[in-house]
Design an enzyme around this catalytic site. Sequence first.
Site, PDB file in Angstrom:
ATOM      1  N   GLN A   4      14.484  -3.255   0.711  1.00 52.56           N
ATOM      2  CA  GLN A   4      14.633  -1.818   0.475  1.00 52.56           C
ATOM      3  C   GLN A   4      14.996  -1.099   1.768  1.00 52.56           C
ATOM      4  O   GLN A   4      14.337  -1.268   2.789  1.00 52.56           O
ATOM      5  CB  GLN A   4      13.334  -1.229  -0.079  1.00 52.56           C
ATOM      6  CG  GLN A   4      13.405   0.280  -0.319  1.00 52.56           C
ATOM      7  CD  GLN A   4      12.148   0.792  -0.964  1.00 52.56           C
ATOM      8  OE1 GLN A   4      11.779   0.373  -2.067  1.00 52.56           O
ATOM      9  NE2 GLN A   4      11.448   1.692  -0.281  1.00 52.56           N
ATOM     10  N   TYR A  16      18.462  -1.448   9.594  1.00 49.57           N
ATOM     11  CA  TYR A  16      18.808  -1.984   8.287  1.00 49.57           C
ATOM     12  C   TYR A  16      19.838  -3.103   8.412  1.00 49.57           C
ATOM     13  O   TYR A  16      19.752  -4.128   7.724  1.00 49.57           O
ATOM     14  CB  TYR A  16      19.390  -0.886   7.388  1.00 49.57           C
ATOM     15  CG  TYR A  16      18.442   0.226   7.039  1.00 49.57           C
ATOM     16  CD1 TYR A  16      17.066   0.027   6.996  1.00 49.57           C
ATOM     17  CD2 TYR A  16      18.915   1.497   6.729  1.00 49.57           C
ATOM     18  CE1 TYR A  16      16.197   1.050   6.671  1.00 49.57           C
ATOM     19  CE2 TYR A  16      18.061   2.527   6.390  1.00 49.57           C
ATOM     20  CZ  TYR A  16      16.705   2.312   6.358  1.00 49.57           C
ATOM     21  OH  TYR A  16      15.855   3.323   6.026  1.00 49.57           O
ATOM     22  N   ARG A  34      -0.632  -4.203   6.356  1.00 49.96           N
ATOM     23  CA  ARG A  34      -1.436  -4.231   7.588  1.00 49.96           C
ATOM     24  C   ARG A  34      -2.783  -3.545   7.391  1.00 49.96           C
ATOM     25  O   ARG A  34      -3.820  -4.008   7.883  1.00 49.96           O
ATOM     26  CB  ARG A  34      -0.664  -3.551   8.726  1.00 49.96           C
ATOM     27  CG  ARG A  34      -1.411  -3.514  10.055  1.00 49.96           C
ATOM     28  CD  ARG A  34      -0.480  -3.060  11.167  1.00 49.96           C
ATOM     29  NE  ARG A  34       0.095  -1.745  10.880  1.00 49.96           N
ATOM     30  CZ  ARG A  34      -0.477  -0.584  11.222  1.00 49.96           C
ATOM     31  NH1 ARG A  34      -1.640  -0.591  11.853  1.00 49.96           N
ATOM     32  NH2 ARG A  34       0.116   0.557  10.960  1.00 49.96           N
ATOM     33  N   ASP A  79      -1.249  -8.331   9.839  1.00 54.00           N
ATOM     34  CA  ASP A  79      -0.382  -7.644  10.794  1.00 54.00           C
ATOM     35  C   ASP A  79       0.866  -8.494  10.977  1.00 54.00           C
ATOM     36  O   ASP A  79       0.852  -9.502  11.676  1.00 54.00           O
ATOM     37  CB  ASP A  79      -1.112  -7.447  12.122  1.00 54.00           C
ATOM     38  CG  ASP A  79      -0.254  -6.720  13.159  1.00 54.00           C
ATOM     39  OD1 ASP A  79       0.895  -6.352  12.835  1.00 54.00           O
ATOM     40  OD2 ASP A  79      -0.736  -6.523  14.298  1.00 54.00           O
ATOM     41  N   THR A 127       0.819  -1.218   0.000  1.00 51.26           N
ATOM     42  CA  THR A 127       0.000   0.000   0.000  1.00 51.26           C
ATOM     43  C   THR A 127       0.845   1.257   0.000  1.00 51.26           C
ATOM     44  O   THR A 127       0.320   2.365  -0.107  1.00 51.26           O
ATOM     45  CB  THR A 127      -0.945   0.025   1.220  1.00 51.26           C
ATOM     46  OG1 THR A 127      -0.172  -0.129   2.423  1.00 51.26           O
ATOM     47  CG2 THR A 127      -1.964  -1.090   1.137  1.00 51.26           C
ATOM     48  N   GLY A 128       2.157   1.118   0.142  1.00 52.01           N
ATOM     49  CA  GLY A 128       3.042   2.275   0.083  1.00 52.01           C
ATOM     50  C   GLY A 128       3.309   2.689  -1.353  1.00 52.01           C
ATOM     51  O   GLY A 128       2.905   2.017  -2.314  1.00 52.01           O
ATOM     52  N   LYS A 184      20.008   6.254   5.342  1.00 51.05           N
ATOM     53  CA  LYS A 184      20.468   6.154   6.724  1.00 51.05           C
ATOM     54  C   LYS A 184      21.296   4.879   6.929  1.00 51.05           C
ATOM     55  O   LYS A 184      21.947   4.710   7.959  1.00 51.05           O
ATOM     56  CB  LYS A 184      19.278   6.170   7.689  1.00 51.05           C
ATOM     57  CG  LYS A 184      19.664   6.596   9.108  1.00 51.05           C
ATOM     58  CD  LYS A 184      18.497   6.444  10.065  1.00 51.05           C
ATOM     59  CE  LYS A 184      18.347   5.012  10.506  1.00 51.05           C
ATOM     60  NZ  LYS A 184      19.518   4.525  11.261  1.00 51.05           N
TER      61      LYS A 184
END
Length: 337
Positions: A131, A166, A48, A67, A24-25, A135
């Site tokens: 991904q 990460y 989620r 979730d 959904t991003g 940072k």
Amino acid sequence: MAAEETKRPEAAGIEHVAAIFGVTGLVGKVLAKELISKSKWKVYGIARNPMIISNQQCSNFHFIQCDLLNPLETQQRLSLLQDVTHVFWVTWASQYQLDSIECCEQNKAMMSNVLNAIVPTAKALKHVSLQTGMKHYVSLQGPFDEAEARYYNENGPRVKAGCNFYYVLEDLLKERLDGTKKCWEETCIDGSDARLVAEQHIWAATNDDVNVQSTDGQSFNAINGPSFTWKEIWTALAEKFGLEVVPENAFSEDFWYSKAMADKKEVWKEIVAKERMMKTEMEDLANWAFLDVLFRCPFKLLGTRNKVDQLGFTVRYKTLDSILYWIDCMRDEKLIP
């Protein structure tokens, strides 16, 4: 998710089956759109929250609401995905502060739950794409040299200060996929159009010439290419929304997104109703605390795309054009006025 929908790919004329976590991003939606437009691909989109905009209404796309921090729910809903060949991890848990132990633990738990559910049964799994962001190359803990511009490539060493989730996810993938024929690669994003990031994920996951370079995983910066300045961006955004910019007031040390937006929840509801937009909550719009960190980076953090250029990835975008394009898309989808 019906059990019959998890048949082995070749049985239904499908050669590749993707599981996109964070569908959904922005990048997740583009990834799904790109993959289902290709022949012989089936796509599972996992998130989620329900999909606000669903333009993947076709027979080879299946949305699964789950979730991932709930191990039982994750096991029940994902263990049937026995035909997955490619995993795209384009999500992260943002409840805790970056560089915190809690952030590391939460994101590790989320990915661990998924790997526990999928790896034992997805016998055709051959690639995992992770991904991350720029940072990856820095710690948010000082001291900083604000006058120095830093250019980072994929061979840079890990930063010792602070906790970087990460690194935790990288190590988890190496641990779980070690000794198998599965491989993983990592895309580290900078000033990056979601279309470019999605195309690079697919390119790295399906290009044999790229995969033969390493048997134990590798990373790639995903960067638009041309440089930009926020001064340029803000002026163009003001024009886009019909606002006037006073140059001397364009930047304020005292402005914090998290503070400015904290009491705007009801204001946003009124705007949504007035403009007849898709119903969304203020927290759906952006991670305001993350924007505070982004716009207060105490040094110039720049990545290089030499590695992907040399390997033949040619997609480039101008960052200002990217931002204006996505504003138009969000308007078309009735997400902003």
